[in-house]
Motif scaffolding. Structure first.
Motif: not given
Length: 143
Positions: A1-21
């Protein structure tokens, strides 16, 4: 199993923040979003770090409650280890275990494509083992 398959199943949503937060604001976001880490990106969306619950605990233990009002740039992990979509689960499990990390941002063509947690990988390894066991049981029963 490859990472791309996991992302396909779970989605590509990533929470991000700025260094100043602030550390406090980031901790609140981790809690409300029910995630263990956020990728830290600059104004150009370049990855400059990753902030995990562990990073927050370390800075509070070291500096006390005052750390909550400081920018996350001071406590994030700046030496980010990445995953590629074509990598295998086994390769990532080894890397994460060796480095003692729980989250890997996935980068495709230099851009953030998702995030993989060790929990995601373990889930797929368990499913793989269960499917193999069921296949063996069926083979034995048919024999």
């Amino acid at each position: 199993m490859l990472v791309s398959q996991i992302l396909k199943d779970k989605g590509d949503l990533v929470f991000t923040a700025s260094p100043q937060e602030t550390v406090g604001a980031a901790a609140a976001l981790l809690h409300t979003r029910r995630v263990g880490a956020m990728v830290v990106v600059d104004a150009n969306e370049a990855i400059v770090g990753i902030l995990s619950e562990r990073d927050i605990v370390r800075v509070i233990a070291k500096e006390g409650a005052g750390a909550l009002s400081k920018p996350i740039a001071g406590c994030m992990s700046a030496d980010v280890i990445f995953a590629q979509p074509e990598e295998s689960i086994d390769a990532l499990l080894e890397r994460m275990t060796d480095r003692r990390i729980r989250h890997l941002p996935v980068v495709r063509d230099g851009r953030l494509a998702g995030i993989i947690s060790i929990g995601d990988l373990v889930k797929y390894k368990i499913n793989e083992a269960q499917a193999e066991a069921e296949g063996l049981k069926a083979y034995i029963a048919a024999g």
